[in-house]
Design an enzyme around this catalytic site. Structure first.
Site, PDB file in Angstrom:
ATOM      1  N   SER A 186     -35.874 -22.303 -19.132  1.00 46.13           N
ATOM      2  CA  SER A 186     -34.599 -22.341 -19.603  1.00 46.13           C
ATOM      3  C   SER A 186     -33.608 -22.956 -18.755  1.00 46.13           C
ATOM      4  O   SER A 186     -32.550 -23.173 -19.136  1.00 46.13           O
ATOM      5  CB  SER A 186     -34.164 -20.779 -20.062  1.00 46.13           C
ATOM      6  OG  SER A 186     -34.353 -19.871 -18.782  1.00 46.13           O
ATOM      7  N   HIS A 209     -36.673 -17.276 -12.244  1.00 43.59           N
ATOM      8  CA  HIS A 209     -37.029 -18.224 -11.395  1.00 43.59           C
ATOM      9  C   HIS A 209     -37.777 -17.461 -10.188  1.00 43.59           C
ATOM     10  O   HIS A 209     -37.090 -16.500  -9.671  1.00 43.59           O
ATOM     11  CB  HIS A 209     -35.643 -18.979 -10.636  1.00 43.59           C
ATOM     12  CG  HIS A 209     -35.138 -20.230 -11.448  1.00 43.59           C
ATOM     13  ND1 HIS A 209     -35.896 -20.409 -12.646  1.00 43.59           N
ATOM     14  CD2 HIS A 209     -34.026 -21.144 -11.275  1.00 43.59           C
ATOM     15  CE1 HIS A 209     -34.953 -21.309 -13.237  1.00 43.59           C
ATOM     16  NE2 HIS A 209     -33.998 -21.787 -12.424  1.00 43.59           N
ATOM     17  N   GLN A 250     -39.588 -22.731 -11.025  1.00 42.32           N
ATOM     18  CA  GLN A 250     -38.673 -22.295 -12.019  1.00 42.32           C
ATOM     19  C   GLN A 250     -38.960 -22.443 -13.384  1.00 42.32           C
ATOM     20  O   GLN A 250     -39.902 -22.833 -13.959  1.00 42.32           O
ATOM     21  CB  GLN A 250     -37.532 -23.394 -11.506  1.00 42.32           C
ATOM     22  CG  GLN A 250     -36.948 -23.425 -10.356  1.00 42.32           C
ATOM     23  CD  GLN A 250     -35.818 -24.463  -9.920  1.00 42.32           C
ATOM     24  OE1 GLN A 250     -35.943 -24.965  -8.872  1.00 42.32           O
ATOM     25  NE2 GLN A 250     -35.010 -24.658 -10.832  1.00 42.32           N
ATOM     26  N   ASN A 285     -32.574 -16.498 -14.080  1.00 40.94           N
ATOM     27  CA  ASN A 285     -31.807 -17.834 -13.960  1.00 40.94           C
ATOM     28  C   ASN A 285     -30.821 -18.000 -14.976  1.00 40.94           C
ATOM     29  O   ASN A 285     -29.653 -18.652 -14.627  1.00 40.94           O
ATOM     30  CB  ASN A 285     -32.627 -19.040 -14.209  1.00 40.94           C
ATOM     31  CG  ASN A 285     -33.445 -19.014 -15.214  1.00 40.94           C
ATOM     32  OD1 ASN A 285     -34.325 -18.258 -15.880  1.00 40.94           O
ATOM     33  ND2 ASN A 285     -33.418 -20.422 -16.123  1.00 40.94           N
ATOM     34  N   VAL A 340     -26.871 -21.825 -22.330  1.00 36.78           N
ATOM     35  CA  VAL A 340     -25.829 -20.828 -21.432  1.00 36.78           C
ATOM     36  C   VAL A 340     -24.843 -20.560 -22.177  1.00 36.78           C
ATOM     37  O   VAL A 340     -24.439 -19.456 -22.095  1.00 36.78           O
ATOM     38  CB  VAL A 340     -25.690 -21.745 -20.243  1.00 36.78           C
ATOM     39  CG1 VAL A 340     -24.728 -20.845 -19.256  1.00 36.78           C
ATOM     40  CG2 VAL A 340     -26.771 -21.999 -19.108  1.00 36.78           C
ATOM     41  N   THR A 379     -22.553 -23.573 -27.954  1.00 36.28           N
ATOM     42  CA  THR A 379     -23.551 -23.545 -28.739  1.00 36.28           C
ATOM     43  C   THR A 379     -24.886 -23.623 -27.753  1.00 36.28           C
ATOM     44  O   THR A 379     -25.957 -23.301 -28.410  1.00 36.28           O
ATOM     45  CB  THR A 379     -23.511 -24.735 -29.616  1.00 36.28           C
ATOM     46  OG1 THR A 379     -23.061 -25.906 -29.097  1.00 36.28           O
ATOM     47  CG2 THR A 379     -22.382 -24.470 -30.670  1.00 36.28           C
ATOM     48  N   GLY A 380     -24.951 -24.372 -26.714  1.00 37.91           N
ATOM     49  CA  GLY A 380     -25.966 -24.524 -26.054  1.00 37.91           C
ATOM     50  C   GLY A 380     -26.554 -23.073 -25.574  1.00 37.91           C
ATOM     51  O   GLY A 380     -26.214 -22.002 -25.931  1.00 37.91           O
ATOM     52  N   CYS A 426     -28.480 -22.045 -10.422  1.00 33.25           N
ATOM     53  CA  CYS A 426     -29.051 -20.929 -10.596  1.00 33.25           C
ATOM     54  C   CYS A 426     -30.158 -20.423  -9.354  1.00 33.25           C
ATOM     55  O   CYS A 426     -30.431 -19.454  -8.937  1.00 33.25           O
ATOM     56  CB  CYS A 426     -29.930 -20.965 -11.602  1.00 33.25           C
ATOM     57  SG  CYS A 426     -30.896 -22.656 -12.135  1.00 33.25           S
TER      58      CYS A 426
END
Lengths: 342, 342, 342, 342
Positions: free
Chosen positions: A178, A241, A175, A320, A15, A12-13, A149
């Site tokens: 996200s 990034h 960076q 990233n 990533v 759900t996050g 990342c």
């Protein structure tokens, strides 16, 4: 060919959503399980994942019921892990023990001696560690990890320069937001501002790099003898990034030689679905790469370089959460499949 | 004490407005002339300078009629120059020839052998060049310059480390928008983005630094033997340049020794009105300095440092249009006055 | 004159810090107590309040030990409340019952019949409700509230137009990030974006306005008969709410008459320390007010208006955490003191 | 089917680039001419158009030599005009006179009595004006225009509500940066800010709307009898204009009836290549539409609406340079082709 059944842990996050987006139409993988924390379990994915990608969530995926992060409840051959590090340490071992291949973006196992830390274009031979891992731990499954990342973007470019004899690297990063997760950086913290500290980021860049560029001797990975010094900063960019690098090399190549090395770099992995046409894209314009213009190059899987100057100095930039996170894990899984491990 | 009559050349632009703001209430200087390009001449300053500072433009200044940048029309003892470089080359010489002291923020004369490039806290003895200059050129007046904004912020911190034996410096900047002038960076260029090239900026940092830290032998300045390598970038910040530095020093000091050197740095110029209480402010929090929070420290005249780490690495940050431009020129002028040159 | 001892409840948050900043040098009030939630109690204020104002936190305040939000532990005559609404409902009553005057920025008590909802320049006579409140509730102390930030900015301008016979108001807001608290809006939510919903904000603007402009008959406030329709939006601005208003009035004034009403509005409260020189500042430039340029006008206590057009349409803009929150409560407290209630 | 040969006038600017991007793969149109101002003529398009779209400029287009905006030099059946208004007045007439169909995004001809101002889904019958135009002016070709970007987004939604009897509209816009062109808004003007005035924008919304919703009687367009009042503002968003609307209608529909009208709106133009699947997308989430998430819906050609509340109030949002500019002209051209005019 039968498609490999895959699940996403921590679906759900931020990533996790990237994983879902990359897997929905994957030619080799079939998304069969979405797992997340207790408060989401039993609910429809579309109700608990606040979907934020431009591309709409396919409704059949949105209707999926979220499962617990429990090996007994997840029906898949491989799981991608976007779990937070503390949870990942316990849960990924449970999945590996239960016979799953775990392709993890979490940092928890990256630096363990028997766990491959992988970028397919950089150190595919480190996959040999999996045998060591299974012997040591008695797992039916296994864990393979991808780097942080910022590290991935840098090391992909360093890999192209190995022939010149890498000696030392200094890197200053700018960076994207996200990288910290959707709620990671408050808008009041970053508007009209730069944040000069990202917890643990410099340490990750400095240690993961040595393992990634190290040599696998059949038993273990001997760290590369390179000195890496990082200064990591957050700027008001959504994705991508940007890294300013100084690289000292034994052979002291010219900027043009470095350019050629970048341009000619090809890990010959084009039979992997997520491998971009060019791993490294050389931009010759004096004002490129830029995160907003170049982050989606190669479907977000290419790293763009530019401003190669005496020093050797250059700029590297990559997406990233695609090349640097979800795409990195997916590419690892594709390599595993190609190698017959999956 | 009679106040010195001062004018501003290029008074309508971004740095010109900063000059006006700093001079309105100056204890030593009285603002007697606002000069700008043809299209503004003869109009009220408030009608041609689109005033953008938070502090309102005092109405008596706003009512001033803008003069041409012509030594015959400007009634002042000293002029501050915020002229563009191409124009400055010609005009500043005309003013110096006509007997004016010119304190210039333009880059045109910075690298001439007989022109002092000054930061009062760093190399006040370079003022000795003024005699050489007047001898050589036959001017009644003179020109004194301050460095580029990014250079000033960096070199102020390097000055504190000279005792350790400076050898080489690498610097990656994250520079504010105001450094490019009000119309300098389009919003569509920088929103959700980083710009990885600022024309001529790296060159300025690499050459001006050597002159600033060089030795005046009574005739000329011998460049310091330091290697400087810069990578300059623009980020979405209004004011305040943030710089990540690596400094190699002969004595290899510890971070704590570097911290002490910063903390103890005091050029003893507190009788100058624009000199801040602390030239260098050491921030010990792991997430400071930040441009939005720290740029106005010391009235914008302090440079803040933090994150002093092995390497030696640290972050330096300062207000680019105050300490890095208008305030730098004003401080130079104050030093000239103190030294009796004005 | 003895200074009034005041405390701040919820002192560590965004609005709490604004209170502290405004009270440090207050001529009438002496800051004697900083209270916050359990996890901060017993610690030094500087260690728990992540201080983010440009102006440094005075060290003597930073050294203060944080107290619990408990009337028995707080030594003060008046407390300012920056508590969250759920907590405020209980805690503010406890303080009022224990004899404290509570000047609250929380929404909890705003709409109670016996609680004054106040803007000193708009409805000072509503203070008469305090007698009703103390009679009804048997409190030794009392609670006085200020409106929501968006409401304050709008209603201050509407107050100047009451003479024309207010009939209906439509308002579209472009609100600053600080209105949601430091962690309230994720950077990934607002970068390159507009948020078109602010929970409860439209409801507050539509109901609080009627009470503020209502008539106190000695017993209660009769709501004004005005129709208010709001559409509230969040934009990438740090401080300063911008509001586009349409106001229909019985007398159908011209833009010039409206301008005169704004310009002439003076509540004659200049003996209150926080009252700005002009409550309403009229900007005649076609591109003003702007939040970045005008939010700090009058020390953040002035409301700026501009673009008064047929319709009647105009723009109102004010600092949401000063005039719209902490400063509003402080001004209320100053009025209480002037009226002898404190 | 032979493809129609099309050119772009003003091909190097922001909207010009959008035209090129939309025409590269167009099924009906073949891009045969790129014309721009003197300083670009004779140079390769890739050298003069600073290409900023994520999608790379196809190299065969980049190699095209830029032509002058001269009907004698442009080989095409139709030209799209992204010219600045002052130039468009003269040049578009020359092209129309020379037999070209001109689909113009410039404002110059929009309000002429004999020029159709078109949104294909709203007023396709206004194309009848072309006969009047050719009769009156003696042109072999013709000019058809599309409205201002803010107007298009608003009027597309109003068209769906015509059945309820439109009476009056109030609209507050939060407009994207790209609407002002690449250099149109300085970053220092908009960072941490809102601009409360967009020159001529309110006037365009208030007049163009009446023509668009007017009735064509065979000779001319009778303006609709609707009152429109606009307040236009610029915010820090790259693409996507967000509009808060209040619409009064004779039949006083409920929000649910309005929602149904939006949802059911279909101009039945799906045989046009650029027509999206849904002209109006209804978002039922309380926090949508948002420009960053919804601007590319329907390839940037859909208008998203949400937050339909009593009032009737709602939010409309659309991509200002696709649906609001280049895509609008392309859709007009597609309609012309379908109607056999091209």
């Amino acid at each position: 060919m039968d498609r490999i059944r895959v699940g996403v842990l921590g679906a759900t996050g931020n990533v996790g959503q990237q994983f879902v987006g990359m897997l929905v139409d994957h030619p080799w993988f079939e998304l069969t399980a979405l797992a997340a924390s207790e408060r989401s379990v039993g609910k429809r994915y579309c109700d608990v994942a606040k979907w934020r990608a431009e591309r709409e969530l396919p409704s059949e995926v949105g209707e999926e019921v979220v499962l617990p992060v429990d090996p007994g409840k997840v029906d898949a051959d491989l799981v991608f892990s976007a779990l937070p590090a503390d949870l990942a340490l316990k849960v990924e071992a449970e999945f590996a023990d239960a016979g799953f291949v775990v392709a993890s973006n979490a940092r928890s196992y990256r630096m363990f001696d028997d766990v491959p830390l992988m970028i397919p274009e950089v150190n595919p031979e480190h996959l040999g560690l999996l045998e060591v891992q299974q012997d040591t731990r008695g797992w039916d499954g296994c864990i393979v990890t991808n780097p942080n990342c910022s590290t991935i973007i840098m090391v992909t470019t360093l890999a192209a320069l190995r022939g010149f004899g890498l000696e030392s690297v200094q890197v200053a990063t700018m960076q994207a937001l996200s990288g910290a997760g959707y709620e990671g950086v408050a808008s009041m913290a970053i508007l009209d501002n730069v944040l000069v500290h990202i917890p643990m980021e410099e340490e990750k860049m400095e240690t993961e790099t040595l393992k990634l560029l190290g040599e696998f001797d059949g038993e273990r990975v001997i760290d590369a003898e390179i000195s890496v010094s990082a200064s990591c900063h957050r700027v008001a960019v959504m994705d991508g990034h940007t890294e300013a690098l100084w690289v000292k090399m034994r052979d002291d190549p010219t900027p043009e030689e470095v350019r050629e090395a970048f341009h000619g770099f090809d890990a010959d992995l084009h039979d992997l679905p997520s491998e971009p046409e060019r791993v490294i894209i050389v931009r010759d314009e004096e004002d490129r790469p830029q995160p907003r213009l170049d982050r989606n190059a190669g479907g977000g899987m290419s790293v763009s370089v530019g401003r190669i100057r005496e020093g050797i100095r250059y700029i590297a930039m990559g997406h990233n959460t695609i090349r640097g996170a979800a795409g990195a894990s997916v590419l690892n899984a594709e390599l595993l499949h190609k190698k017959g491990i999956l």
